[in-house]
Enzyme design. Structure first.
Site, PDB file in Angstrom:
ATOM      1  N   HIS A 297     -18.747   9.602   0.154  1.00 41.88           N
ATOM      2  CA  HIS A 297     -19.015   8.297   0.753  1.00 41.88           C
ATOM      3  C   HIS A 297     -20.526   8.113   0.858  1.00 41.88           C
ATOM      4  CE1 HIS A 297     -18.308   4.777   3.235  1.00 41.88           C
ATOM      5  NE2 HIS A 297     -19.274   5.208   4.028  1.00 41.88           N
TER       6      HIS A 297
ATOM      7  N   ASN B  97     -13.357  13.222  -0.959  1.00 37.94           N
ATOM      8  CA  ASN B  97     -14.009  11.927  -1.171  1.00 37.94           C
ATOM      9  C   ASN B  97     -15.512  12.084  -0.980  1.00 37.94           C
ATOM     10  OD1 ASN B  97     -14.138   9.074  -1.570  1.00 37.94           O
ATOM     11  ND2 ASN B  97     -14.382   8.800   0.629  1.00 37.94           N
TER      12      ASN B  97
ATOM     13  N   ARG C 230       0.831  -1.219   0.000  1.00 36.48           N
ATOM     14  CA  ARG C 230       0.000   0.000   0.000  1.00 36.48           C
ATOM     15  C   ARG C 230       0.862   1.265   0.000  1.00 36.48           C
ATOM     16  NH1 ARG C 230      -5.125  -0.154   0.746  1.00 36.48           N
ATOM     17  NH2 ARG C 230      -5.009  -2.160   1.793  1.00 36.48           N
TER      18      ARG C 230
HETATM   19  C1  GRF Z   1     -20.325   6.326  -4.996  1.00 41.40           C
HETATM   20  O1  GRF Z   1     -21.474   5.890  -4.312  1.00 41.40           O
HETATM   21  C2  GRF Z   1     -19.277   6.770  -4.017  1.00 41.40           C
HETATM   22  O2  GRF Z   1     -19.790   7.327  -2.853  1.00 41.40           O
HETATM   23  C3  GRF Z   1     -18.611   5.483  -3.698  1.00 41.40           C
HETATM   24  O3  GRF Z   1     -18.526   4.835  -4.932  1.00 41.40           O
HETATM   25  C4  GRF Z   1     -19.629   5.185  -5.729  1.00 41.40           C
HETATM   26  C5  GRF Z   1     -19.079   5.571  -7.075  1.00 41.40           C
HETATM   27  O4  GRF Z   1     -20.027   5.388  -8.089  1.00 41.40           O
HETATM   28  N1  GRF Z   1     -17.344   5.701  -3.047  1.00 41.40           N
HETATM   29  P1  GRF Z   1     -19.634   5.527  -9.626  1.00 41.40           P
HETATM   30  O5  GRF Z   1     -18.525   4.563  -9.909  1.00 41.40           O
HETATM   31  O6  GRF Z   1     -19.189   6.948  -9.874  1.00 41.40           O
HETATM   32  O7  GRF Z   1     -20.897   5.207 -10.353  1.00 41.40           O
END
Ligand code: GRF
Length: 241
Positions: free
Chosen positions: A155, A153, A107
């Site tokens: 989430h 980010n 990582r």
């Molecule tokens: C989203 O729900 C984000 O919060 C999560 O991954 C998803 C990404 O969706 N971390 P996409 O690949 O942009 O459709």
């Protein structure tokens, strides 16, 4: 101010960013995925820094990772955007589990390499949009803290509730009446860091992981680009002061 978006899955959040004209300079991925195809279709620069090259104990095998000029890197994904042959939830949010290679992921090596690649392309701000690799502290501290406080980010839960790779499923399992999304500044701890924006959505009777996640993503597609735009504006204003 150069913005990079990191993807691993379907890239629908990236599509939303591009749809509202967010100034995306580069799209990076840790694996072949539909998101890279979205970027290539938009004629954006793309880069694949493959996490697979950092498994098996080697920090030396950066093979086949270079700027991708076409859509080829989108090959090998199934209809959900998950790369064929890797485990995944279909939501693009999960680190792959590579059988015997599990636990052998370097990582720190990967995080340093990705930071170096982005830095080398002049990237100032990084927006993770369904990026499926946890970056360790060395990413944020690269180049005397080049990316400290500069990584965002989104989430799919109302943090601090339901952190982790199965946020949507966990909200359903807990019988939550609502969930939602959180846009935050990323720090080395997973799904933590200063919250910039949150929006709730209801959990409806009969919801499954897919329907609830899609309801959350519909909100993310508006909230995340708007929050990134405001973040970039603030950074630019701070620079000019
Ligand atoms: C989203 O729900 C984000 O919060 C999560 O991954 C998803 C990404 O969706 N971390 P996409 O690949 O942009 O459709």
């Amino acid at each position: 101010m150069r913005l990079a978006v990191l993807v691993s899955g379907t890239g629908s959040i990236l599509e939303a960013m591009l749809g509202v004209g967010l100034p995306v300079d580069l799209v990076g991925a840790d694996r072949p995925c539909r998101g890279l195809g979205v970027a290539a279709d938009a004629e954006l620069k793309t880069v694949l820094v493959a996490r697979d090259d950092w498994t098996g104990g080697g920090a030396t095998a950066m093979v086949g990772t270079d700027t991708i000029a076409g859509v080829d890197a989108a090959g090998g994904a199934d209809e959900t955007g998950q790369p064929v042959g890797t485990a995944g939830t279909g939501d693009g949010t999960r680190e792959p589990e590579h059988g015997t290679q599990r636990g052998c992921f370097d990582r720190e090596g990967y995080s340093c390499e990705l930071a170096a690649v982005l830095d080398g392309r002049g990237v100032d701000v990084v927006a993770m949009a369904g990026f499926g690799t946890v970056l360790d502290g060395s990413f944020f501290e690269w180049g005397d803290g080049r990316y400290r406080g500069r990584v965002l980010n989104t989430h799919p839960s109302l943090l601090p509730a339901f952190p982790g790779w199965h946020a949507v499923r966990d909200a359903l399992d807990a019988g939550a009446a609502e969930s939602g999304c959180t846009v935050h500044v990323a720090i080395p701890e997973v799904d933590a860091g200063p919250v910039l924006a949150q929006q709730a959505v209801p959990v409806m009777p009969g919801d499954d992981e897919a329907t609830l996640h899609e309801r959350i993503k519909a909100v993310e597609r508006e909230l995340y680009p708007a929050t990134i735009a405001a973040f970039l504006d603030e950074l630019a204003a701070a620079r000019s002061r």
